[in-house]
Write an enzyme that holds these catalytic residues in place. Structure first.
Site, PDB file in Angstrom:
ATOM      1  N   HIS A 122      -4.204  34.929  32.328  1.00  0.00           N
ATOM      2  CA  HIS A 122      -3.680  34.899  30.951  1.00  0.00           C
ATOM      3  C   HIS A 122      -2.716  36.049  30.647  1.00  0.00           C
ATOM      4  CE1 HIS A 122      -6.157  31.575  29.838  1.00  0.00           C
ATOM      5  NE2 HIS A 122      -7.292  32.234  29.947  1.00  0.00           N
ATOM      6  N   ASP A 159      -8.875  26.537  36.622  1.00  0.00           N
ATOM      7  CA  ASP A 159      -9.627  27.119  35.508  1.00  0.00           C
ATOM      8  C   ASP A 159      -9.543  26.170  34.309  1.00  0.00           C
ATOM      9  OD1 ASP A 159     -10.540  30.228  34.654  1.00  0.00           O
ATOM     10  OD2 ASP A 159      -9.861  28.995  32.981  1.00  0.00           O
ATOM     11  N   HIS A 161      -9.146  26.905  31.279  1.00  0.00           N
ATOM     12  CA  HIS A 161      -8.130  27.388  30.339  1.00  0.00           C
ATOM     13  C   HIS A 161      -6.777  27.443  31.042  1.00  0.00           C
ATOM     14  CE1 HIS A 161     -11.998  29.182  28.965  1.00  0.00           C
ATOM     15  NE2 HIS A 161     -11.539  28.803  27.782  1.00  0.00           N
ATOM     16  N   ASP A 243     -15.078  27.718  34.956  1.00  0.00           N
ATOM     17  CA  ASP A 243     -15.539  27.482  33.591  1.00  0.00           C
ATOM     18  C   ASP A 243     -15.347  26.036  33.138  1.00  0.00           C
ATOM     19  OD1 ASP A 243     -12.846  28.054  33.804  1.00  0.00           O
ATOM     20  OD2 ASP A 243     -12.823  29.588  32.252  1.00  0.00           O
TER      21      ASP A 243
END
Length: 308
Positions: A122, A159, A161, A243
């Protein structure tokens, strides 16, 4: 051939406020899950300033260093905190990813798994966010291109996200493919299928909450893997976030350990065709300790089996 495993105790010293999901226990769970695996183990080195300057400007590095506290915590945003050990831990992540690239390029290992924290995908060029400070996988990709003379590298990010930071750092470079599956809508709110990068080398495949295994595998088989074949990378890097697991508290994509093993097998197949088997996988998210440990074990077991 073998699979390398890079980590460092400094990554346990990145402290976070109580009840923060990206806690040191994540790495402890991973280390326990892999303690009996036959891996080529090595300490992750500290990234140099030159390593970091491939993806971040000097003013950004200086600002982070200036904000780091001598004790306690400094909040960057509601999710992202600095403690006295944060920047050394984040440098270990970048240094470990770069060392892993060097190992697979030298033939010391066929594949590598880098188990460090905090995660990195990120972190944008001038903005830390989403628990991340430095663009770990992006830095490794540029190192592979610049130091090893590769022409094409692919980053696959599964992931849950979207890796907005990685996309921000690599999307202008036609030598790097960035291919992502992720839940949408979800933090950080990026990752539209219309985002294609400067040369069409970005592929985002958003999935919906509850989509589960069938939709994830279809996205990989119908979009990500064909795009990867078309790009023909000489090295595959993985942003390995776990996740998307059904037990993770931060998302709802409903995957299981078998899905992470399956996608690892598919990426190993692609690496065998295009990249002499070379894969470097870097830990990103995963916030249920049990699910994270089991998913990492499933992922790494495939890397070990396919490296032999």
């Amino acid at each position: 051939m073998t699979t390398a495993f890079l980590t460092h105790s400094d990554c346990l010293a990145h402290d976070v406020p109580r009840d923060h999901p990206e806690r040191p226990g994540r790495l402890r769970a991973v280390l326990r899950a892999l303690e009996d695996r036959d891996l080529l183990r090595e300490d992750a080195p500290l990234a140099t300033d030159a390593d970091l300057l491939r993806v971040h400007p000097e003013a950004y590095l200086n600002a982070l260093a200036g904000a780091a506290p001598r004790e306690g915590f400094t909040a960057i945003d509601g999710d992202t905190w600095l403690s006295p050990g944060t920047l050394a831990a984040a440098r270990r992540g970048v240094g470990g990813a770069i060392r892993a690239v060097d190992m697979v390029m030298a033939g010391t290992a066929r594949s590598a798994f880098v188990a460090t924290r905090p995660p990195g995908h990120h972190a944008e060029r001038t903005t830390p966010m989403g628990f991340c400070y430095f663009g770990t996988v992006a830095a490794a990709a540029f190192h592979a291109l610049d130091h090893h003379g590769l022409a094409r590298v692919v980053i696959v990010d599964f992931d849950v996200h979207h890796g907005n930071g990685t996309q921000d750092l690599v999307q202008a470079d036609p030598r790097i493919g960035f291919f992502s599956t992720h839940q949408m809508p979800l933090f950080p709110g990026t990752g539209s299928a219309s985002d294609r990068g400067a040369s069409g080398q970005v592929l985002n495949v958003p999935l919906r909450a509850g989509d589960g295994s069938a939709a994830f595998r279809a996205a990989m088989e119908r979009q990500i893997l064909p795009a990867l074949d078309g790009f023909a990378p000489e090295l595959i890097l993985i942003s390995a976030g776990f996740d998307a697991h059904r037990d993770d508290p931060l998302a709802n994509l409903e995957l299981e350990e078998a899905d992470f093993a399956w996608v690892t097998e598919k990426l190993c197949d692609a690496a065998g065709i295009h990249a002499s088997g070379r894969i470097v996988s870097c830990l990103e998210g995963g916030y249920s300790l049990r699910a994270l440990a089991n998913s990492v074990a499933a992922h790494v077991d495939v890397l070990i089996a396919r490296a032999g």
